[in-house]
Design an enzyme around this catalytic site. Structure first.
Site: not given
Length: 381
Positions: A70, A197, A199, A321
């Site tokens: 993403a 994303s 994951h 993040c």
């Protein structure tokens, strides 16, 4: 181990790993090669794209672009559409609740001369619709908002935003759908582009998609061999992309059961935490039940994470993040929370396979950690 950091990443499904391994062993060919093996894997990729459109209930003219995740999808959509529409207007809108891959991309566009404005957020962390309406004008060309917040779990009013933007046809509306897919229903056709994303829904890391409508008008920001309709040059990772489609199919098949499990277990954990004096629940009551942000004011979040780790319970402070950055989390700041509350916050994010036995072990560990730190908790804020 009790893993409670699913908003950061999820455990890959065994069937997804098997698909990826099989593809690497039997179909490792480059889909851009002209020989029959390359053509075959190209056909498999096309089938995966069509399946993904079905899983997302996407209508034409949506296109599926495979990316590394993403972050890349958000960059391609936001940079590409802002630059493509610059001749029509110079203002771009977002909130301070967004993921760093959106916020930092928008700030990069601001450095390039775009007029970046922030939509206000309500006290419970949702996009303020009245603020959006005040900021909208003929100069606005891009609006971006996440579906489900990765730190607090707030579900943003995507449907209402989309209705308002119908009156501004030159505005591109991008939705970061990372935390919502497969858990919180959304008609993605309301957006102009949408990022995921793998994951985050039990797929593999390094794999994602960008679903986008106006593919012919977007400017490319990655240059090379012209793969992925010119938007994402580089040799296509067919095995990981086909594994993504497999993860998405599994998530779709289990969506109803997963939603029930997440709701039940999320409510149980929330009710348990509410019993503890001084511990604050930051996530609003109507947030997605699988993300719960809480605070022990006066106790550092890192201390709490380490304390739970001793019991082999793994949770986090904020977004993975941004958790290693020294600055306070922007989502929590945007909600007007004090530094003391922000510094003492941790995030619990669950998966549907969390068992009753694991919940009981978590409760026992929580009680022990609380007793260790309760003298440090600041009750009067």
């Amino acid at each position: 181990m009790i893993y409670l950091d699913n908003a950061a990443t999820t455990k890959p499904n065994e069937d997804v790993i098997q698909t990826y391994t099989q593809m690497n062993q039997q179909y490792f060919f480059n889909p851009n090669s002209p020989h029959s093996a390359g053509i075959k894997i190209a056909h498999l990729l096309d089938k995966a794209r069509e399946n993904i459109k079905q899983y997302l209930n996407l209508k034409d003219p949506f296109n599926i672009i495979f990316t590394s995740g993403a972050t890349e999808s958000n960059n391609i959509a936001l940079q590409g559409m802002a630059k493509a529409k610059k001749r029509f207007g110079n203002t771009i809108l977002t909130t301070k609740m967004e993921h760093p891959s959106v916020l930092e991309t928008m700030r990069g566009l601001e450095d390039e001369g775009f007029n970046l404005k922030y939509i206000k957020t309500t006290n419970d962390g949702k996009l303020d619709i009245s603020s959006l309406q005040e900021l909208l004008n003929d100069d606005v060309v891009l609006v971006t908002c996440m579906h489900v917040n990765n730190v607090m779990g707030q579900i943003q009013p995507i449907e209402e935003i989309s209705r308002i933007l119908e009156e501004y046809p030159k505005v591109h509306f991008h939705v970061d759908g990372v935390q919502g897919f497969g858990k919180v229903p959304l008609d993605i056709n309301l957006a102009d582009s949408y990022s995921l994303s793998a994951h985050k829904f039990h797929g593999l890391k390094g794999s994602g998609i960008l679903a986008i409508k106006q593919i012919k008008s977007i400017k490319q920001i990655i240059f090379g061999g012209g793969q992925e309709q010119g938007l994402r040059s580089g040799t296509v990772n067919a095995p990981v992309n086909i594994a993504l489609a497999k993860a998405m199919r599994i998530m779709n098949d289990r969506m109803e059961g997963n939603a029930q499990a997440l709701s039940q277990r999320g409510k149980e954990i929330r009710a348990f935490v509410e019993q503890y004096k001084g511990v604050l629940i930051n996530s609003p009551i109507d947030a997605a039940p699988y993300i719960l942000n809480i605070s022990f004011p006066g106790v550092k979040g890192e201390v709490l994470v380490n304390a739970f780790s001793k019991f082999e319970i793994y949770l986090s402070t904020t977004s993975a993040c941004s958790s290693k950055k020294s600055s306070h989390n922007e989502t929590l700041k945007a909600m007007g929370l004090s530094n003391l509350v922000i510094e003492g916050s941790i995030r619990i994010s669950i998966a549907p396979d969390l068992t009753n036995e694991q919940i009981e072990r978590f409760k026992d560990a929580f009680d022990k950690v609380y007793k260790e730190v309760k003298e440090l908790i600041k009750y009067e804020l």
